[in-house]
Design a protein around this motif. Sequence first.
Motif, short mmCIF file in Angstrom:
data_model
loop_
_atom_site.label_atom_id
_atom_site.label_comp_id
_atom_site.label_asym_id
_atom_site.label_seq_id
_atom_site.Cartn_x
_atom_site.Cartn_y
_atom_site.Cartn_z
N GLY A 117 0.83 -1.19 0.00
CA GLY A 117 0.00 0.00 0.00
C GLY A 117 0.87 1.24 0.00
O GLY A 117 1.99 1.22 0.49
N THR A 118 0.35 2.33 -0.53
CA THR A 118 1.10 3.57 -0.59
C THR A 118 0.76 4.49 0.58
O THR A 118 1.41 5.51 0.78
CB THR A 118 0.81 4.31 -1.90
OG1 THR A 118 -0.61 4.51 -2.01
CG2 THR A 118 1.28 3.48 -3.09
N SER A 119 -0.26 4.13 1.37
CA SER A 119 -0.62 4.91 2.55
C SER A 119 -0.92 3.95 3.69
O SER A 119 -1.21 2.78 3.48
CB SER A 119 -1.84 5.80 2.28
OG SER A 119 -2.98 5.02 1.96
N ASN A 120 -0.85 4.47 4.92
CA ASN A 120 -1.07 3.64 6.11
C ASN A 120 -0.24 2.35 6.04
O ASN A 120 -0.73 1.26 6.35
CB ASN A 120 -2.56 3.31 6.26
CG ASN A 120 -3.40 4.55 6.44
OD1 ASN A 120 -2.99 5.50 7.10
ND2 ASN A 120 -4.58 4.56 5.85
N ASN A 121 1.00 2.52 5.64
CA ASN A 121 1.86 1.37 5.36
C ASN A 121 2.94 1.18 6.41
O ASN A 121 3.86 0.40 6.21
CB ASN A 121 2.49 1.55 3.96
CG ASN A 121 3.22 0.32 3.49
OD1 ASN A 121 2.83 -0.79 3.82
ND2 ASN A 121 4.28 0.52 2.74
N THR A 122 2.83 1.87 7.52
CA THR A 122 3.87 1.78 8.54
C THR A 122 3.56 0.70 9.57
O THR A 122 2.44 0.18 9.64
CB THR A 122 4.02 3.12 9.27
OG1 THR A 122 2.81 3.39 10.00
CG2 THR A 122 4.31 4.24 8.30
N ILE A 123 4.57 0.36 10.37
CA ILE A 123 4.37 -0.60 11.45
C ILE A 123 3.30 -0.11 12.40
O ILE A 123 2.40 -0.86 12.80
CB ILE A 123 5.70 -0.83 12.20
CG1 ILE A 123 6.69 -1.57 11.31
CG2 ILE A 123 5.46 -1.61 13.49
CD1 ILE A 123 8.07 -1.72 11.92
#
Length: 252
Positions: A117-123
Motif C-alpha cells: 500500500g502507498t498509505s497507512n503502510n507503517t508498522i
Amino acid sequence: TSCSIAANWSNNAVPDGTYDIEIPSGNPVLDLDLTIPLGKNLTISGTGTLTVAPTSILTIIGNADFGGKLVTFQSDATGTATIGQITGSLTNATNVTIERYIPAKRAWRLLTAPLKGTSNNTIAANWQGVNGEGLLLFSPTTYQSQTMTGYAIGGGRPNIWKYDSTNAQWQFIPNITSEAMSGANNEDTNAYLVFATGPSDSPNIMSGATATTLRPSGQLLTGNVAKALVANQFNLIGNPYASAINPVSLIA
C-alpha cells in the motif's frame, strides 16, 4: 451470514463452483473451501463485503473481482484463512485485511504483513493503535543514543528488529511510525523479528502474555514477487502471500 447454508443464497444452493457468485450487499462468511473454476466469476459489488473464515481456502482458477470492497481473511486459535493458488484473474483486491492470530506466549516471532500500500503502510498503522489487537511494541525512551519514537516506554531494549544483510546484523528501528512494511515500490514485504507479548494496549512489558490478533490492511500481493538479496549473506525474507509456503518446494 454463513455461506454453507443454502437458504442464505438466492438460488437456495451452497456455492460449489458450478455458477457465478455475486455479492452486492451484506457480509457473507465463507466457512467452507471454495474454488472459482475456469469460466466462472466471483464479484463483490455495491455495499457487499466478504469474510473468509479461519481454516477456509479461497482458490481462484476463474475470475474474481473484489471491487475494492472489504475482504477479511480471519485468523484465530483454530487456524488462518488462506487465499489459494490463483491461476485465473484477481482484480481490485485493494481493501483486504489479513489477520494473524498470536497466542498468549512470550516468544520471539518472525512476522510480516502480506500486503502492499502507498498509505497507512507503517508498522504503527498496521500493528498498533487499536485496543485489544495488534502488537505491544516497547523500548527505552533512548536506545544506543537514538530517540525511539512510537513505542510504549519500558524494557532494556526494543522488542522489534529487522535484519541488515549488508552488515550481517540485527538492526533496531528508531521510529516505527515511519517504518514502511513494504519494500521497494511496495512490491515486496519487509520481515521483522518481534518479541510478542500481547496487544498494543497491554501492560506485558516485563512479564505476562496475552493472545492478540494482527489486522493489517492493504492490497493483496499476488503473482511473482521480486526480492533483492545481498549475495553471500543471510537474508530475512517475509512470506509475501496470504498463504502458507511449503518449504520443500523451495529446495532446488
